[in-house]
Design an enzyme around this catalytic site. Sequence first.
Site, mmCIF file in Angstrom:
data_model
loop_
_atom_site.group_PDB
_atom_site.id
_atom_site.type_symbol
_atom_site.label_atom_id
_atom_site.label_comp_id
_atom_site.label_asym_id
_atom_site.label_seq_id
_atom_site.Cartn_x
_atom_site.Cartn_y
_atom_site.Cartn_z
ATOM 1 N N LYS A 18 79.806 -105.248 32.834
ATOM 2 C CA LYS A 18 80.238 -106.164 33.907
ATOM 3 C C LYS A 18 79.714 -105.668 35.255
ATOM 4 O O LYS A 18 79.166 -106.446 36.041
ATOM 5 C CB LYS A 18 81.770 -106.262 33.948
ATOM 6 C CG LYS A 18 82.336 -106.855 32.679
ATOM 7 C CD LYS A 18 83.829 -107.000 32.741
ATOM 8 C CE LYS A 18 84.421 -107.106 31.358
ATOM 9 N NZ LYS A 18 83.690 -107.943 30.416
ATOM 10 N N GLY A 50 87.508 -111.838 26.835
ATOM 11 C CA GLY A 50 88.353 -111.985 25.648
ATOM 12 C C GLY A 50 89.719 -112.600 25.929
ATOM 13 O O GLY A 50 90.205 -113.411 25.137
ATOM 14 N N ASN A 51 90.330 -112.241 27.066
ATOM 15 C CA ASN A 51 91.692 -112.750 27.307
ATOM 16 C C ASN A 51 91.699 -114.237 27.647
ATOM 17 O O ASN A 51 92.743 -114.875 27.598
ATOM 18 C CB ASN A 51 92.412 -111.932 28.385
ATOM 19 C CG ASN A 51 91.773 -112.081 29.742
ATOM 20 O OD1 ASN A 51 90.563 -112.264 29.843
ATOM 21 N ND2 ASN A 51 92.562 -112.009 30.786
ATOM 22 N N LYS A 59 77.683 -111.074 26.854
ATOM 23 C CA LYS A 59 77.826 -112.306 27.653
ATOM 24 C C LYS A 59 77.763 -112.034 29.155
ATOM 25 O O LYS A 59 77.438 -112.942 29.936
ATOM 26 C CB LYS A 59 79.108 -113.064 27.295
ATOM 27 C CG LYS A 59 80.405 -112.340 27.553
ATOM 28 C CD LYS A 59 81.114 -112.753 28.797
ATOM 29 C CE LYS A 59 82.404 -112.026 29.028
ATOM 30 N NZ LYS A 59 82.591 -110.632 28.652
ATOM 31 N N LYS A 103 77.290 -103.170 20.326
ATOM 32 C CA LYS A 103 78.172 -104.266 20.761
ATOM 33 C C LYS A 103 79.349 -104.418 19.798
ATOM 34 O O LYS A 103 79.167 -104.770 18.633
ATOM 35 C CB LYS A 103 77.354 -105.561 20.788
ATOM 36 C CG LYS A 103 78.147 -106.778 21.143
ATOM 37 C CD LYS A 103 78.279 -106.906 22.626
ATOM 38 C CE LYS A 103 79.343 -107.876 23.039
ATOM 39 N NZ LYS A 103 79.959 -107.548 24.310
HETATM 40 N N1 LIG Z 1 86.663 -98.534 35.593
HETATM 41 C C1 LIG Z 1 87.357 -99.534 35.058
HETATM 42 N N2 LIG Z 1 88.059 -100.377 35.864
HETATM 43 C C2 LIG Z 1 88.772 -101.400 35.333
HETATM 44 N N3 LIG Z 1 88.869 -101.631 34.009
HETATM 45 C C3 LIG Z 1 88.197 -100.821 33.161
HETATM 46 C C4 LIG Z 1 87.419 -99.738 33.651
HETATM 47 N N4 LIG Z 1 86.845 -99.104 32.592
HETATM 48 C C5 LIG Z 1 87.257 -99.761 31.492
HETATM 49 N N5 LIG Z 1 88.074 -100.796 31.810
HETATM 50 C C6 LIG Z 1 88.646 -101.696 30.805
HETATM 51 O O1 LIG Z 1 87.718 -102.763 30.640
HETATM 52 C C7 LIG Z 1 88.459 -103.907 30.205
HETATM 53 C C8 LIG Z 1 87.595 -105.128 30.330
HETATM 54 O O2 LIG Z 1 86.632 -105.074 29.308
HETATM 55 P P1 LIG Z 1 86.726 -106.009 28.007
HETATM 56 O O3 LIG Z 1 88.127 -106.066 27.519
HETATM 57 O O4 LIG Z 1 85.677 -105.559 27.058
HETATM 58 O O5 LIG Z 1 86.304 -107.358 28.678
HETATM 59 P P2 LIG Z 1 86.203 -108.893 28.296
HETATM 60 O O6 LIG Z 1 86.641 -109.100 26.879
HETATM 61 O O7 LIG Z 1 87.124 -109.527 29.293
HETATM 62 O O8 LIG Z 1 84.779 -109.220 28.545
HETATM 63 C C9 LIG Z 1 89.674 -103.855 31.095
HETATM 64 O O9 LIG Z 1 90.740 -104.604 30.586
HETATM 65 C C10 LIG Z 1 89.979 -102.354 31.150
HETATM 66 O O10 LIG Z 1 90.900 -102.002 30.132
HETATM 67 N N1 LIG Z 2 79.064 -111.713 23.332
HETATM 68 C C1 LIG Z 2 79.986 -111.046 24.066
HETATM 69 O O1 LIG Z 2 79.681 -110.358 25.041
HETATM 70 O O2 LIG Z 2 81.309 -111.168 23.634
HETATM 71 P P1 LIG Z 2 82.588 -110.436 24.226
HETATM 72 O O3 LIG Z 2 82.633 -110.735 25.686
HETATM 73 O O4 LIG Z 2 83.746 -111.037 23.483
HETATM 74 O O5 LIG Z 2 82.429 -108.973 23.951
#
Ligand SMILES: Nc1ncnc2c1ncn2[C@@H]1O[C@H](COP(=O)(O)OP(=O)(O)O)[C@@H](O)[C@H]1O
Ligand SMILES: NC(=O)OP(=O)(O)O
Length: 320
Positions: A278, A15-16, A216, A132
């Site tokens: 992830k 997302g970032n 994703k 999701k």
């Molecule tokens: N065990 C963990 N270690 C690191 N980050 C974690 C953990 N559990 C949850 N997080 C959170 O997960 C976030 C990443 O997930 P998300 O924002 O959904 O990812 P993206 O949008 O980058 O795919 C991190 O910014 C953090 O706040």
């Molecule tokens: N499709 C999907 O996983 O989107 P985000 O990473 O934004 O959650």
Amino acid sequence: MENKKKKRIVIALGGNALGNTLPEQMKAVKITAKAIVDLIQEGCEVIVAHGNGPQVGMINNAMAALSREDANQPNTPLSVCVAMSQAYIGYDLQNALREELYNRDIYDIPVATMITQVRVDADDPAFETPSKPIGHFMTKEQAQAAEEKYGYIMKEDAGRGYRRVVASPKPAEIVEIGAIRSLVNSGQLVIACGGGGIPVTRQGNHLRGASAVIDKDFASELLAENLDADFLIILTAVEKVAIHFGKPEEKWLDELDTEEARKYIKEGHFAPGSMLPKVQAAVKFAESKPGRTALITLLEKAKDGITGKTGTHIHLGQIN
Ligand SMILES: Nc1ncnc2c1ncn2[C@@H]1O[C@H](COP(=O)(O)OP(=O)(O)O)[C@@H](O)[C@H]1O
Ligand SMILES: NC(=O)OP(=O)(O)O
């Protein structure tokens, strides 16, 4: 013949890397493009995949509002909204990458976005339990109102507020993998599997759009396996993965073998819907073939991550 001299890397952008709104995305993709071109200049062959949670939610809301206003416009299926999000994000990313390559006098790497369908199993139990998160964050009150007004299913998202949740079946097959492979092998910088891919089920020769958003991280993992990548890099908002995340005993991990990772998953160290997919995708990739490594790190640290200076590196460990 495949060019295997370079390290082949599939990058999953979180997302970032994209932001939450149109202006945020325009700005974010410039920073993202710098991080990706840094890796290309390090001698890596890069394939880009990305998320779409905020964008597909925004598109779906806009299309739903249109159909409420205009009786001639039936509601747009979620699969079509994913396709729209791939094109919209691909457009911005593709242009930002092209510009960054040109700024560094690299003119021989064409950039292409592949509209990608990903087959899912119609019987995937995930269709019964939406998980999701998509769209923007809401307060509890806003979430209750959305549930009542639109019949949405809302869930609390890792302590960050409430979001709508939709079904997220596992990716089974990348339909356009042959075309993606051809472009990659001919030296193009390919953006594929955007938003986890457009979810489809197979009905004979017909591909039918499914009401879902594929994660994703899992789609990128499948793409990395299919392209025989050396690295799967998941770029997100944290530099490393932690155990006891957010607690006083929090510990950031430099290395994680797949056996330890499985133990930490069981102990609940990774939040579902954010860090859990992830780590699960990283484990699957590292276990898919000896020598494959996954890396989870911050977007801006991609280059330092690949050179071993930072990030959490996930590699094969003992399997029970
Ligand atoms: N065990 C963990 N270690 C690191 N980050 C974690 C953990 N559990 C949850 N997080 C959170 O997960 C976030 C990443 O997930 P998300 O924002 O959904 O990812 P993206 O949008 O980058 O795919 C991190 O910014 C953090 O706040
Ligand atoms: N499709 C999907 O996983 O989107 P985000 O990473 O934004 O959650």
